[in-house]
Scaffold this active site. Structure first.
Site, PDB file in Angstrom:
ATOM      1  N   ARG A 164       0.850  -1.185   0.000  1.00 57.60           N
ATOM      2  CA  ARG A 164       0.000   0.000   0.000  1.00 57.60           C
ATOM      3  C   ARG A 164       0.885   1.234   0.000  1.00 57.60           C
ATOM      4  O   ARG A 164       1.502   1.562   1.002  1.00 57.60           O
ATOM      5  CB  ARG A 164      -0.935  -0.010   1.223  1.00 57.60           C
ATOM      6  CG  ARG A 164      -1.644   1.304   1.439  1.00 57.60           C
ATOM      7  CD  ARG A 164      -2.780   1.191   2.438  1.00 57.60           C
ATOM      8  NE  ARG A 164      -2.412   0.657   3.733  1.00 57.60           N
ATOM      9  CZ  ARG A 164      -1.801   1.349   4.700  1.00 57.60           C
ATOM     10  NH1 ARG A 164      -1.456   2.603   4.513  1.00 57.60           N
ATOM     11  NH2 ARG A 164      -1.525   0.775   5.855  1.00 57.60           N
ATOM     12  N   HIS A 221      -3.882   4.154   4.624  1.00 52.30           N
ATOM     13  CA  HIS A 221      -4.939   3.145   4.678  1.00 52.30           C
ATOM     14  C   HIS A 221      -6.239   3.738   4.150  1.00 52.30           C
ATOM     15  O   HIS A 221      -6.918   3.144   3.313  1.00 52.30           O
ATOM     16  CB  HIS A 221      -5.112   2.652   6.112  1.00 52.30           C
ATOM     17  CG  HIS A 221      -6.278   1.732   6.304  1.00 52.30           C
ATOM     18  ND1 HIS A 221      -6.281   0.452   5.811  1.00 52.30           N
ATOM     19  CD2 HIS A 221      -7.475   1.905   6.911  1.00 52.30           C
ATOM     20  CE1 HIS A 221      -7.435  -0.132   6.115  1.00 52.30           C
ATOM     21  NE2 HIS A 221      -8.171   0.732   6.776  1.00 52.30           N
ATOM     22  N   TYR A 266       3.933   5.483  11.310  1.00 52.45           N
ATOM     23  CA  TYR A 266       4.283   4.104  11.657  1.00 52.45           C
ATOM     24  C   TYR A 266       5.192   3.414  10.644  1.00 52.45           C
ATOM     25  O   TYR A 266       5.538   2.255  10.832  1.00 52.45           O
ATOM     26  CB  TYR A 266       3.013   3.264  11.873  1.00 52.45           C
ATOM     27  CG  TYR A 266       2.018   3.302  10.734  1.00 52.45           C
ATOM     28  CD1 TYR A 266       2.162   2.502   9.606  1.00 52.45           C
ATOM     29  CD2 TYR A 266       0.903   4.143  10.797  1.00 52.45           C
ATOM     30  CE1 TYR A 266       1.252   2.534   8.577  1.00 52.45           C
ATOM     31  CE2 TYR A 266      -0.019   4.186   9.766  1.00 52.45           C
ATOM     32  CZ  TYR A 266       0.147   3.370   8.664  1.00 52.45           C
ATOM     33  OH  TYR A 266      -0.772   3.407   7.637  1.00 52.45           O
TER      34      TYR A 266
END
Length: 381
Positions: free
Chosen positions: A274, A278, A287
């Site tokens: 990805r 998200h 993160y």
């Protein structure tokens, strides 16, 4: 498209020479097109596409990415409430979507914009739910493409039940269910695996392992590669390079054919990444680092197919220029359509919640009407 595949029931471990790339820190997987745009062979899966079909796959991925980028921009401008981008996953979606037949049935999550494109769903119909003006925007039975599923993993059960019905009806069609690496930890997915295996359901479980379930990395989801989970349920699993549209097409086609011939379910793990957030409410910089993204940018699914087209002289500048113009036109249509979507009637949210009505819904409707009336009373005072 023509796919020639031996489609072994349990794909063999293959050599590096045969296209199962395994460099330091990289998993073993089915690959037919390297990141540099070089064709390689695999002993269990092969594919033979015409130049026109290869250009078609490239066009699919380019237009899907442009639509996806436009939707992200519209959300940032306040035109959509939320958007889940597929950036970086175009090959996984276009390859698998183009492997389906018209009579197959697709159960997506909320990110399968490329699969929707392959199934003939108008891209603008995907946006109504994210704008909050409808509950889906398309008739699932027109394209055999179910409405987007927000509840994580539940569509795997729906797909399995539908596939069991297909088998009982004696049809030779197949079902494919999409979910992510994070959803693989859901109980619904485990239950779907159990029922599909026991009833030999004609379903393909297609896991897009983009390696991040929001902020949770895959290693916190599983202690073994995801495709190996299928072994515990009694059906085969295969890991494919999810950024290689040719390999994804070949593997998915073989898995769907296997389902149609009564050999039961298959788990396909498309190992991809990805590239963005998200959803538009997420900040991936909190993160994961830039180095990881840069590593995967070098494996871009669109760039590797373009490299093949250019290297083998299968597309010229006129093709790429025409596609760019087509992308611009698509983006404009998306913008214009979204901004002109009519707002739903205020009371529409209470309709069709129950087929025969419900006392609680009636009560809530009355409360909402009273709430609205209170504003008129304030204006009159």
């Amino acid at each position: 498209m023509t796919v020639d595949s031996t489609a072994a029931r349990k794909p063999r471990r293959s050599s590096k020479r045969a296209g199962a790339k395994k460099a330091a820190g990289e998993p073993e997987l089915v690959q037919l097109l390297t990141p540099e745009g070089e064709r390689v062979e695999h002993p269990d899966y092969s594919i033979d596409l015409s130049p026109e079909e290869l250009r078609g796959l490239y066009r699919d991925m380019v237009l899907t990415r442009r639509f996806d980028g436009e939707a992200t921009t519209l959300q940032r401008q306040g035109e959509l409430g939320l958007w889940a981008s597929l950036l970086g996953q175009e090959a996984a979606q276009i390859g698998s979507g183009r492997a389906t037949r018209d009579d197959d049935y697709v159960f997506p999550t909320y990110r399968e914009h490329g699969v929707a494109w392959c199934r003939g769903v108008d891209p603008t119909n995907l946006l109504g739910m994210f704008r909050g003006v409808n509950n889906g925007g398309w008739d699932p039975n027109e394209n055999n493409f179910h409405l987007y599923t927000i509840v994580i993993g539940s569509q795997a059960l729906h797909a399995t039940g539908y596939a069991m019905g297909v088998a009982k009806d004696g049809a030779d069609s197949a079902v494919i269910a999409y979910f992510g690496d994070g959803a693989s930890s859901q109980g619904d997915v485990a239950e779907a695996f159990t029922f599909a295996a026991v009833y030999n359901a004609p379903v393909v479980f297609f896991c897009q392992n983009n390696q991040w379930a929001i902020s949770e990395p895959t290693e916190r989801q599983t202690r073994v590669p995801l495709y190996q989970r299928a072994q515990g349920y009694g059906f085969p699993g295969v890991r494919v390079d999810g950024n290689d549209v040719l390999a994804v097409l070949a593997v998915t086609k073989a898995s769907l054919d296997r389902a149609r011939t009564g050999e039961g379910p298959t788990l396909v793990e498309a190992f991809t990444y990805r590239m963005g957030a998200h959803t538009t409410s997420d900040d991936p910089t909190r993160y994961r680092g830039d180095e990881e993204r840069e590593l995967w940018e070098a494996k871009d699914p669109i760039l590797r197919l373009r490299a093949l087209l250019e290297k083998e002289g299968l597309a010229d500048e006129a093709f790429f220029a025409s596609l760019e113009a087509e992308s611009d036109a698509l983006a404009k249509r998306v913008r214009d359509t979204v901004r002109s979507m009519p707002d739903p009637e205020d009371l529409a949210m209470f309709e069709h919640a129950y087929a025969d009505g419900h006392a609680l819904v009636d009560e809530e409707r009355a409360q909402f009407l009273a709430y609205q009336a209170s504003f008129a009373d304030e204006e009159n005072n």
